[in-house]
Motif scaffolding. Structure first.
Motif, PDB file in Angstrom:
ATOM      1  N   ARG B  98       0.812  -1.442   0.020  1.00  0.00           N
ATOM      2  CA  ARG B  98      -0.071   0.081  -0.013  1.00  0.00           C
ATOM      3  C   ARG B  98       0.906   1.164  -0.080  1.00  0.00           C
ATOM      4  O   ARG B  98       0.605   2.170  -0.681  1.00  0.00           O
ATOM      5  CB  ARG B  98      -1.010   0.000   1.200  1.00  0.00           C
ATOM      6  N   LEU B 114     -16.299   1.506 -11.489  1.00  0.00           N
ATOM      7  CA  LEU B 114     -15.956   2.736 -10.777  1.00  0.00           C
ATOM      8  C   LEU B 114     -15.367   3.552 -12.428  1.00  0.00           C
ATOM      9  O   LEU B 114     -14.857   2.953 -13.010  1.00  0.00           O
ATOM     10  CB  LEU B 114     -14.779   2.829 -10.010  1.00  0.00           C
ATOM     11  N   GLU B 118     -12.270   7.648 -10.427  1.00  0.00           N
ATOM     12  CA  GLU B 118     -12.580   6.838  -9.096  1.00  0.00           C
ATOM     13  C   GLU B 118     -11.743   5.598  -8.675  1.00  0.00           C
ATOM     14  O   GLU B 118     -11.655   5.241  -7.683  1.00  0.00           O
ATOM     15  CB  GLU B 118     -14.201   6.310  -8.899  1.00  0.00           C
ATOM     16  N   GLU B 121      -9.110   6.998  -7.248  1.00  0.00           N
ATOM     17  CA  GLU B 121      -9.382   7.571  -5.995  1.00  0.00           C
ATOM     18  C   GLU B 121      -9.374   6.491  -4.846  1.00  0.00           C
ATOM     19  O   GLU B 121      -8.981   6.581  -3.706  1.00  0.00           O
ATOM     20  CB  GLU B 121     -10.625   8.191  -6.134  1.00  0.00           C
ATOM     21  N   LEU B 122      -9.782   5.333  -5.393  1.00  0.00           N
ATOM     22  CA  LEU B 122      -9.985   3.866  -4.521  1.00  0.00           C
ATOM     23  C   LEU B 122      -8.702   3.585  -3.874  1.00  0.00           C
ATOM     24  O   LEU B 122      -8.599   3.490  -2.552  1.00  0.00           O
ATOM     25  CB  LEU B 122     -10.528   2.732  -5.455  1.00  0.00           C
ATOM     26  N   ILE B 123      -7.572   3.483  -4.677  1.00  0.00           N
ATOM     27  CA  ILE B 123      -6.214   3.317  -4.210  1.00  0.00           C
ATOM     28  C   ILE B 123      -5.488   4.458  -3.300  1.00  0.00           C
ATOM     29  O   ILE B 123      -5.067   4.553  -2.262  1.00  0.00           O
ATOM     30  CB  ILE B 123      -5.463   3.013  -5.304  1.00  0.00           C
ATOM     31  N   GLU B 125      -7.050   6.631  -1.679  1.00  0.00           N
ATOM     32  CA  GLU B 125      -7.887   6.809  -0.285  1.00  0.00           C
ATOM     33  C   GLU B 125      -7.232   5.629   0.661  1.00  0.00           C
ATOM     34  O   GLU B 125      -7.230   5.973   1.769  1.00  0.00           O
ATOM     35  CB  GLU B 125      -9.463   6.401  -0.380  1.00  0.00           C
ATOM     36  N   LEU B 126      -6.561   4.557   0.094  1.00  0.00           N
ATOM     37  CA  LEU B 126      -6.082   3.605   0.908  1.00  0.00           C
ATOM     38  C   LEU B 126      -4.790   4.165   1.769  1.00  0.00           C
ATOM     39  O   LEU B 126      -4.377   3.581   2.821  1.00  0.00           O
ATOM     40  CB  LEU B 126      -5.547   2.343   0.101  1.00  0.00           C
ATOM     41  N   ARG B 165      -3.405   5.196 -11.111  1.00  0.00           N
ATOM     42  CA  ARG B 165      -3.723   4.509 -10.062  1.00  0.00           C
ATOM     43  C   ARG B 165      -2.387   3.947  -9.356  1.00  0.00           C
ATOM     44  O   ARG B 165      -2.290   4.150  -8.080  1.00  0.00           O
ATOM     45  CB  ARG B 165      -4.661   3.219 -10.340  1.00  0.00           C
TER      46      ARG B 165
END
Lengths: 801, 247
Positions: B98, B114, B118, B121-123, B125-126, B165
């Motif tokens: 991560r 997504l 998005e 964004e998903l990654i 946010e992690l 990403r």
């Protein structure tokens, strides 16, 4: 594929091998489908055969004990019996005496019934089954057979004594010579108006005919029972005998179908029959859905393989048959095992049922047709469910199937986000969850439908219990507001009421009149009880069928709403009311219909009812007293005190009936428990398969997220939330459809005996929904475990070609 | 959280992005045992652009997975970004990926429900950097197309989103497994050029696995793999620009 016959054989063998291995790979999912089909077929086999067994048990009991096809009460019984004996199609006729007389055992005074039997031997009609002791004998005029429910409740054995009050109120000591089961009282109903009774309030004694006459104060028999050839129904004969009986002044003619005990049990049996079809259908539908979801996923996952097989020369028909094989195997195995287990369980269910109702004849037959039908149900379910995906597989063009990977489908903003735009500001992972919900519409629909089916199963079962409990409470708390009713042998006077009111623990007492009457209109007759009460009575609430309440009118009647269908009358119409000893009767106007769960009675003002009273007295010819206790009164003590008052022939505790109902509900509770387990299993299988497919379909996405550092618990939370949204979507329609199905099912019990409109507690709906959510959470455990074990490297390697 | 992971200290940590000693990965047991990576010794400097070449089954993807911390080694040492991966459990390796690694796959592996933005964004946010998502999408030249779903994007656009990403978590190491394998020549070149640009901009180490030898011309260093071993290791003194590649 080579077209030679040996090549074809090899191809078929290879496909079979693939079928076996594919099934082994997805054994959990196939097991879930197999178990759902198994449960559906078991339920069908067990309940349908049990229903058939039960029906056969009743029919055999009817034949064995020569259950009367027609029971004629009152009139010139000699003429009626003579005409019946010579009528074509009549096998046997018996004239007998039947009287409702109070009797006392120990301290308990109850409303009894004495039925005369010949002492020389069993009667030609309505024989009894002597379970303990001996049959009546000429040398024992005081010897009686005690009906099994009464004997069991009061623990009466041969040699025990009872006191019966005769028509004039004089006590007669009788002795039990045995315990008997009677086909007329398999279900101990007193009348069509009093189907549910408490053994504390109602009991039956079979006495020598001469003794019965003496107790009833009649010179000859007052009832004729007729048994047709072989016990077979004969509508023309019934019509003729009914006409003859009417001419001979009979007060009531009752067919076997309307006999109170038989009628109540037939309602039960027909309910059983409905469930025996409806519930298995729910299971098989659920199994079909689960199969379709799994098969669709399998076919999607195997598109490259299918393409290769098609390219290699396998025909569309071969591939169609190959994928149909999954449904065939799951359905065939589930159906076969389910059919056999169902067959074995049917006998057990029948035994429990007949044992609980103390029915002396139990027929348990092995019916190969049910087994074959069950297996066929399983196979057909599997084939139908696998059909569409298999057809889809057979149509896959080789070139398309062998193309490389790419996003399976386009995405879109979820419905939730469109309805509630602030949801668009949720973290991306939760937006993913919201959108995943509608990603595979078939699967979403299947899961939601599974939830709906499970809720139907649960709510129909639970609705029965709720309805019976609620309506019995309504009947005995809201409508009948007395704590007890005291029956007197003769009409009561002011002194009797004063004595009741003066008893410690009594808060209020009112006179009441109970008379057996016949209502007639338009050539149709209906026998019921006329209840006379004070117009300002506080012992009875009259709930109108259309809603609201009313009070007793000075003139005219309030009647149960079933009179509409029984006599075809409406509010404002007149009916003729007749009673033994009341001459030709009187016309009365139906002022309103009342909604009461049990029975269809007629109510009128006490003064208005007076002419129909069995005996004359000072209190408007009233023959009973309705009593309300002071708060906290000891009910056993009140029974003892009030039963000992002068003139009291019988005592009826309204709460005792509620207790009896609770006992009857024991079987229902067990039934609902089983259905909850079955419903849970069904929901589990569907959600489990749906979830497995969902995870399997997205394993690359999940692996990618895991590779990118997304922790497994976070992914588990997202998947769990997605599934719960899916389940929640099914819960609302499930509750609505389940409620409607329960209402429809309860309405099928509607008759003049019962008015069981569905009453479902709010807590039942909540608990059912909670149960489904719990099952959903449990059913996700295997899938979430698999998610945690997901092999990121392997999946990435597979994708890397 | 990543603080729990043991780090290298001193000059090694500053100079080397990846260091392995006797790195081995085997699958299965007994007769079924497959040795995918056999005792690999390797050092890759931070900020370098490395291409690993080799035929199918040579072990290059397995080695990449070991470097990414996707799989634990069966034997040997492996230190990436100063972290001793051999000593980490699954949860620690997840945290490592991560915070330190950006992955790019052949088939993009975007979440189809997504949008492009998005997915990034998903990654992001992690790692608590959700705000970086739009910057990254802009950086890969898809600011105008970021609100499209993957199915509405071309293969090249999808892979650019995949690059964004991979960058979203601000990793020190970018790992690509056949990142141009599913793309046509022109699109492949653009993606490679982008990778090179962002790596230079952010001083990121890039390791690409491919069987396309042409791509090696743009690398600083080319490793050849066969039968689970590194059989060649060459420095490229004059790496070419991606637009000069032909295949």
């Amino acid at each position: 594929m080579p077209t030679s016959s040996s090549g074809r054989r090899i191809g078929v063998r290879v496909l079979r091998l693939k079928l076996r291995r594919d099934m082994r790979r997805q054994r959990s999912q196939f097991l879930a489908i197999g178990v759902t089909i198994f449960l559906g077929v078991v339920l069908f086999g067990a309940s349908y055969d049990a229903y058939r067994n039960l029906d056969a048990s009743y029919q055999r009991a009817f034949t064995e004990y020569r259950f009367a096809n027609l029971t004629i009460t009152g009139g010139d019984t000699g003429t009626i019996a003579a005409k019946a004996r010579v009528a074509d199609g009549v096998e046997a006729v018996e004239a007998r005496t039947q009287a409702d007389l109070p009797f006392q055992t120990g301290d308990t005074k109850l409303l009894g019934r004495v039925v005369g039997l010949p002492v020389a031997g069993q009667p030609a009609v309505n024989r009894v089954d002597v379970e303990a002791g001996d049959y009546l004998s000429p040398g024992r005029p005081d010897g009686v057979l005690v009906e099994q429910h009464t004997a069991e409740h009061f623990d009466l054995s041969p040699g025990d004594s009872l006191t019966v009050l005769d028509q004039s109120g004089a006590p007669h000591r009788v002795t039990s010579v045995g315990t008997a089961a009677s086909v007329e009282y398999f279900w101990p109903a007193r009348s069509r108006q009093q189907v549910i009774t408490s053994p504390d309030d109602f009991g039956v004694l079979f006495a020598p005919e001469e003794t019965a006459r003496e107790l009833a104060g009649v010179g000859g028999p007052n009832q004729v029972v007729v048994y047709y050839d072989g016990g077979r129904e004969n509508a023309a004969l019934t019509e003729r005998l009914t006409r003859d009986a009417g001419r001979a002044g009979a007060a009531d003619v009752m067919t076997r179908a309307r006999q109170p005990s038989n009628s109540a049990l037939q309602e039960d049996v027909s309910g059983f029959e409905e469930l025996a079809i409806m519930f298995p259908l729910l299971f098989l539908t659920a199994a079909a859905l689960a199969t379709a979801v799994l098969m669709r996923r399998l076919v999607d996952a195997q598109r490259p393989t299918i393409g290769m097989l098609r390219a290699a020369g396998f025909s569309r028909g071969q591939l169609l048959r190959h994928y149909l094989g999954f449904g065939l195997v799951a359905g065939g195995l589930g159906g076969l095992v389910g059919g056999v287990v169902g067959l074995l369980l049917a006998g057990q269910v029948t035994d429990v049922y007949t044992g609980e109702l103390s029915i002396p004849v139990t027929v348990t037959e092995l019916r190969p047709a049910t087994l074959v039908t069950g297996i066929a149900f399983g196979i057909v379910t599997g084939l139908i469910a696998a059909g569409l995906p298999a057809w889809g597989a057979s149509k896959v063009p080789p070139a398309e199937a062998m193309r490389s990977f790419g996003p399976a489908s386009g995405g879109s903003i979820s419905l939730f986000e469109r309805i509630l735009p602030p949801l668009k500001r949720l973290p991306a992972r939760w937006r993913m969850t919201l959108r995943s919900f509608g990603r595979n519409r078939r699967r979403t629909f299947s899961t939601a439908l599974g939830v709906v089916l499970a809720l139907v199963l649960i709510l129909v079962s639970w609705g029965m219990v709720d309805t019976v409990q609620t309506l019995v409470n309504q009947q005995f708390d809201e409508i009948e507001r007395q704590d007890a009713e005291l029956y007197y042998q003769a009409a009561i006077g002011p002194a009797d009421l004063d004595a009741v009111r003066g008893t410690d623990g009594v808060a209020r007492a009112e006179p009441a009149l109970n008379a057996e009457v016949t209502l007639s209109a338009g050539g149709r007759r209906y026998q019921t009880s006329l209840v006379g009460l004070r117009r300002d009575t506080q012992m009875h609430e009259f709930l109108l069928a259309g809603g609201g309440t009313t009070t007793l009118p000075a003139q005219g009647l309030l009647t149960g709403e079933a009179l509409d269908s029984e006599l075809g009358v409406s509010v404002g119409d007149t009916v003729r009311v007749t009673a033994p000893g009341a001459g030709s009767g009187r016309e009365e106007t139906v002022r309103d219909f009342v909604s009461e769960p049990l029975g269809t009675l007629a109510y009128t003002a006490l003064d208005n009812a007076a002419p129909f009273a069995p005996a004359a007295g000072a209190e408007g010819n009233a023959n009973s007293a309705l009593v309300r206790f002071e708060p906290g009164a000891d009910r056993d003590e009140m029974r003892r005190r009030l039963s000992s008052l002068p003139g009291v022939a019988a005592y009826e505790d309204s709460q005792a009936i509620k207790t009896a109902v609770d006992q009857y509900l024991g079987l229902f509770y067990a039934f609902v428990g089983v259905m909850l387990v079955f419903g849970g299993a069904m929901a589990f299988a569907l959600i489990f398969n749906s979830m497995s497919s969902s995870i399997s379909e997205r394993r690359v996405e999940m692996a990618t997220l895991r590779a990118s550092g997304a922790p497994a618990p976070m992914l588990a939370r997202l998947v769990r939330a997605e599934n719960l949204i899916n389940v929640a979507i099914g819960i609302v329609p499930g509750l609505i459809v389940g409620y409607a199905a329960a209402a429809g099912f309860m309405a099928s019990f509607g008759s003049d005996q019962f008015n069981f409109d569905l009453q479902m507690r709010g807590s039942t709906l909540v608990l059912s929904a909670v149960a489904i959510v719990i099952v959903a959470l449990i059913s996700q455990i295997p899938g979430l475990r698999a998610l945690r074990r997901i092999n990121v490297a392997t999946i990435i390697r597979e994708r890397s070609g | 959280m990543v603080d729990m992971v043991p780090r290298m200290v001193g000059n090694d940590a500053e100079r080397l992005a990846i260091r392995t000693r006797g790195l081995t990965k085997t699958y299965g047991e007994g007769a079924a045992e497959v040795r995918a990576v056999r005792g690999v010794d390797l050092e890759i400097e931070a900020g370098s652009f490395v291409v690993m070449l080799g035929p199918s089954g040579s072990g290059k993807t397995t080695l990449l997975n070991l470097i990414a911390g996707i799989e634990p080694p069966s034997a040997g040492e492996i230190r990436v970004d100063g972290v001793d991966l051999a000593g980490l459990d699954e949860e620690q390796r997840t945290r490592f990926r991560r915070n330190s690694v950006g992955l790019i796959f052949q088939f993009f592996n975007l979440i189809p429900t997504l949008t492009g933005s998005e997915n990034v964004e998903l990654i992001a946010e992690l790692t608590g950097g959700g705000e970086r998502a739009s910057e990254m999408v802009g950086r890969v030249g898809l600011a105008e197309r970021g609100d499209h779903f993957p199915a509405q994007l071309s293969g090249g656009e999808q892979q650019r989103i995949a690059v964004a990403r991979a960058l979203a978590g601000a990793p020190h190491l970018l790992l690509g497994d056949e990142p141009t394998g599913a793309l046509d020549l022109d699109t492949g070149r653009k993606v490679l050029a982008l990778l090179r640009e962002v790596a230079v901009e952010r001083d990121q180490t890039v390791v690409l696995v491919t069987h396309n030898a042409v791509i090696a011309r743009m690398a600083d260093r080319v490793l050849g793999m066969r039968d689970g071993r590194i059989v060649s290791d060459e420095l490229n003194p004059e790496p070419v620009d991606a637009d000069q590649l032909e295949w």
